[in-house]
Design a protein around this motif. Sequence first.
Motif, PDB file in Angstrom:
ATOM      1  N   LEU A   3       0.827  -1.208   0.000  1.00 53.36           N
ATOM      2  CA  LEU A   3       0.000   0.000   0.000  1.00 53.36           C
ATOM      3  C   LEU A   3       0.862   1.259   0.000  1.00 53.36           C
ATOM      4  CD1 LEU A   3      -2.813  -1.014   2.529  1.00 53.36           C
ATOM      5  CD2 LEU A   3      -3.018  -0.779   0.044  1.00 53.36           C
ATOM      6  N   ALA A   4       1.939   1.255   0.797  1.00 54.92           N
ATOM      7  CA  ALA A   4       2.815   2.429   0.852  1.00 54.92           C
ATOM      8  C   ALA A   4       3.484   2.674  -0.492  1.00 54.92           C
ATOM      9  CB  ALA A   4       3.861   2.246   1.956  1.00 54.92           C
ATOM     10  N   ILE A   5       3.980   1.602  -1.120  1.00 51.29           N
ATOM     11  CA  ILE A   5       4.648   1.756  -2.416  1.00 51.29           C
ATOM     12  C   ILE A   5       3.647   2.223  -3.468  1.00 51.29           C
ATOM     13  CG2 ILE A   5       5.745   0.459  -4.280  1.00 51.29           C
ATOM     14  CD1 ILE A   5       7.194  -1.156  -2.175  1.00 51.29           C
ATOM     15  N   ALA A   6       2.433   1.693  -3.427  1.00 48.29           N
ATOM     16  CA  ALA A   6       1.409   2.117  -4.386  1.00 48.29           C
ATOM     17  C   ALA A   6       1.062   3.594  -4.196  1.00 48.29           C
ATOM     18  CB  ALA A   6       0.168   1.256  -4.244  1.00 48.29           C
ATOM     19  N   ALA A   7       0.983   4.045  -2.941  1.00 42.12           N
ATOM     20  CA  ALA A   7       0.659   5.451  -2.672  1.00 42.12           C
ATOM     21  C   ALA A   7       1.780   6.370  -3.156  1.00 42.12           C
ATOM     22  CB  ALA A   7       0.416   5.653  -1.174  1.00 42.12           C
ATOM     23  N   VAL A   8       3.032   5.959  -2.945  1.00 42.96           N
ATOM     24  CA  VAL A   8       4.168   6.764  -3.416  1.00 42.96           C
ATOM     25  C   VAL A   8       4.198   6.781  -4.945  1.00 42.96           C
ATOM     26  CG1 VAL A   8       6.687   6.931  -3.469  1.00 42.96           C
ATOM     27  CG2 VAL A   8       5.522   6.381  -1.329  1.00 42.96           C
ATOM     28  N   ALA A   9       3.911   5.641  -5.563  1.00 45.96           N
ATOM     29  CA  ALA A   9       3.889   5.585  -7.027  1.00 45.96           C
ATOM     30  C   ALA A   9       2.789   6.496  -7.592  1.00 45.96           C
ATOM     31  CB  ALA A   9       3.677   4.145  -7.485  1.00 45.96           C
ATOM     32  N   ALA A  10       1.633   6.518  -6.933  1.00 50.55           N
ATOM     33  CA  ALA A  10       0.545   7.391  -7.396  1.00 50.55           C
ATOM     34  C   ALA A  10       0.945   8.854  -7.292  1.00 50.55           C
ATOM     35  CB  ALA A  10      -0.717   7.119  -6.576  1.00 50.55           C
ATOM     36  N   TYR A  11       1.649   9.190  -6.210  1.00 51.87           N
ATOM     37  CA  TYR A  11       2.125  10.567  -6.064  1.00 51.87           C
ATOM     38  C   TYR A  11       3.165  10.894  -7.143  1.00 51.87           C
ATOM     39  CZ  TYR A  11       4.369  14.674  -4.037  1.00 51.87           C
ATOM     40  OH  TYR A  11       4.906  15.928  -3.835  1.00 51.87           O
ATOM     41  N   GLY A  12       4.015   9.921  -7.480  1.00 51.86           N
ATOM     42  CA  GLY A  12       4.983  10.123  -8.551  1.00 51.86           C
ATOM     43  C   GLY A  12       4.309  10.365  -9.891  1.00 51.86           C
TER      44      GLY A  12
ATOM     45  N   SER B 137       7.889  -5.090  -8.615  1.00 52.64           N
ATOM     46  CA  SER B 137       7.763  -5.558 -10.007  1.00 52.64           C
ATOM     47  C   SER B 137       6.446  -5.168 -10.692  1.00 52.64           C
ATOM     48  CB  SER B 137       7.958  -7.075 -10.070  1.00 52.64           C
ATOM     49  OG  SER B 137       7.050  -7.744  -9.219  1.00 52.64           O
ATOM     50  N   PRO B 138       5.298  -5.042  -9.978  1.00 54.91           N
ATOM     51  CA  PRO B 138       4.071  -4.645 -10.699  1.00 54.91           C
ATOM     52  C   PRO B 138       4.097  -3.207 -11.192  1.00 54.91           C
ATOM     53  CG  PRO B 138       3.541  -5.756  -8.630  1.00 54.91           C
ATOM     54  CD  PRO B 138       4.996  -5.422  -8.590  1.00 54.91           C
ATOM     55  N   HIS B 139       5.045  -2.391 -10.755  1.00 55.97           N
ATOM     56  CA  HIS B 139       5.060  -0.969 -11.087  1.00 55.97           C
ATOM     57  C   HIS B 139       5.941  -0.706 -12.308  1.00 55.97           C
ATOM     58  CE1 HIS B 139       2.913   0.159  -7.400  1.00 55.97           C
ATOM     59  NE2 HIS B 139       3.639  -0.764  -6.802  1.00 55.97           N
ATOM     60  N   PRO B 140       5.787   0.466 -12.929  1.00 55.26           N
ATOM     61  CA  PRO B 140       6.595   0.796 -14.112  1.00 55.26           C
ATOM     62  C   PRO B 140       8.097   0.731 -13.817  1.00 55.26           C
ATOM     63  CG  PRO B 140       4.793   2.354 -13.867  1.00 55.26           C
ATOM     64  CD  PRO B 140       4.793   1.510 -12.630  1.00 55.26           C
ATOM     65  N   VAL B 141       8.864   0.430 -14.846  1.00 53.60           N
ATOM     66  CA  VAL B 141      10.309   0.263 -14.681  1.00 53.60           C
ATOM     67  C   VAL B 141      10.964   1.557 -14.206  1.00 53.60           C
ATOM     68  CG1 VAL B 141      12.460  -0.233 -15.912  1.00 53.60           C
ATOM     69  CG2 VAL B 141      10.414  -1.586 -16.393  1.00 53.60           C
ATOM     70  N   ALA B 142      10.501   2.692 -14.703  1.00 49.03           N
ATOM     71  CA  ALA B 142      11.097   3.972 -14.290  1.00 49.03           C
ATOM     72  C   ALA B 142      10.933   4.197 -12.792  1.00 49.03           C
ATOM     73  CB  ALA B 142      10.462   5.117 -15.073  1.00 49.03           C
ATOM     74  N   PHE B 143       9.752   3.855 -12.260  1.00 47.27           N
ATOM     75  CA  PHE B 143       9.539   3.998 -10.821  1.00 47.27           C
ATOM     76  C   PHE B 143      10.388   3.002 -10.049  1.00 47.27           C
ATOM     77  CE2 PHE B 143       7.166   2.578  -7.015  1.00 47.27           C
ATOM     78  CZ  PHE B 143       7.196   3.765  -6.291  1.00 47.27           C
ATOM     79  N   GLN B 144      10.464   1.761 -10.530  1.00 48.39           N
ATOM     80  CA  GLN B 144      11.307   0.766  -9.868  1.00 48.39           C
ATOM     81  C   GLN B 144      12.751   1.263  -9.774  1.00 48.39           C
ATOM     82  OE1 GLN B 144      10.944  -3.414 -11.015  1.00 48.39           O
ATOM     83  NE2 GLN B 144       9.131  -2.896 -12.230  1.00 48.39           N
ATOM     84  N   ARG B 145      13.240   1.837 -10.873  1.00 48.28           N
ATOM     85  CA  ARG B 145      14.618   2.295 -10.897  1.00 48.28           C
ATOM     86  C   ARG B 145      14.846   3.398  -9.871  1.00 48.28           C
ATOM     87  NH1 ARG B 145      14.790   4.230 -15.803  1.00 48.28           N
ATOM     88  NH2 ARG B 145      14.849   2.142 -16.708  1.00 48.28           N
ATOM     89  N   ARG B 146      13.906   4.318  -9.719  1.00 54.99           N
ATOM     90  CA  ARG B 146      14.065   5.401  -8.738  1.00 54.99           C
ATOM     91  C   ARG B 146      14.072   4.856  -7.309  1.00 54.99           C
ATOM     92  NH1 ARG B 146      13.352  10.695 -10.000  1.00 54.99           N
ATOM     93  NH2 ARG B 146      14.227  10.885  -7.904  1.00 54.99           N
ATOM     94  N   VAL B 147      13.217   3.869  -7.041  1.00 55.12           N
ATOM     95  CA  VAL B 147      13.185   3.297  -5.691  1.00 55.12           C
ATOM     96  C   VAL B 147      14.482   2.545  -5.395  1.00 55.12           C
ATOM     97  CG1 VAL B 147      11.999   1.689  -4.163  1.00 55.12           C
ATOM     98  CG2 VAL B 147      10.670   3.171  -5.671  1.00 55.12           C
TER      99      VAL B 147
END
Length: 361
Positions: A248-257, A306-316
């Motif tokens: 949930l935390a990662i999804a919320a941060v990804a949505a903000y991104g 892994s379910p998130h976009p590659v660009a977001f994965q790379r930033r994390v």
Amino acid sequence: MAALPIGTQSLWYHGTSRSAAAAIWRGGFRRDAGGGWGHWYGVGVYVSDRCADAAEWAYNHGSDGVVIVCRLAPGVRLDAFSQPDPAHLAALCRRYGPAILGKHPWKILPANKHLSRRDWAALYAYHVHHPDNHIGTNTPREPWFTTMNRIRSAIARCTGGGLYRTHGDDPHHPTSCEAVIFDPAQVIPVRMHRIITGPNHGVSMGPALNTTDMVESPPPGTARERQAWDALLVLQDHRAWNHREVGLAIAAVAAYGDELSAAPANGPSWYNPWDSILSELAATLIHCGRRFTSQRLLSRLHAVLSPHPVAFQRRVWQALYASAQEHSEGSTAKAGGRNWSEFRSHIHHRLRSLSPKESAP
């Protein structure tokens, strides 16, 4: 030793000189800005929830005194150190022995153990109020300097943000408080006021200063930014890895991104909420997975990212690498039972696998 509830104080006040206020307005609070830091409870930004306190601090600069109205970045927590907490200290002694209350508590901890943010805050309060410690935080020659400095650094690394104490000796404002924030980037200036002197040498906050020649103050946080920080705070309250809350935390941060990529945040050049929340996310993920081996933690991180976009994965992963670097620099090579050099190496390989592949000619 409870943390100050988020949003209890929406505005804080900081007193300084006019020249320092202009520099703060243009570039934000910075550690390398000079010698204008408070030292009473450690180097940091000192704020109060009463403008009268800040006006008194600004009055030390005479007619050049200025009060800066501030707000804290979303997600900042302040732990109390008004008085030592006997129950918390007794629990620490039962877990680690009486030596944990000595001047070198970090030497007492087993390699596979970590103190929480509140544990460090309880130790800080104990040492601040120790009868033999006359606030030994000003110079390295003070006997308590190393102890206070190391504990303060631990609080900052544990995403604590800072400490606060109530004005227990003021019968008119028993619940008001002042705070010291160790990370200056977490204090955001909103507006500036000059001070005015009233009858009987009283000092108060005067009209707002004209700041049209200065940069614009950062805008208030958006709903998605607040949701991301709230999810991180919930995650930080868990003592162990909670796969659902991590997701949930990662999804919320990804949505903000996604929101920032569609409409970048306006504000001064030093205002970068995206880097701040990524750094906080990385530190929180490493803390939640502190009981895992490096391989198992990396496997869990890969599963939730892994379910998130590659660009977001790379930033994390980049933020995780930076956080691991901070851990390795601030302690021994295998602090907390983890080989940080090996951990960074695994993250580096993960980043290389996420890098864009050049197509064959």
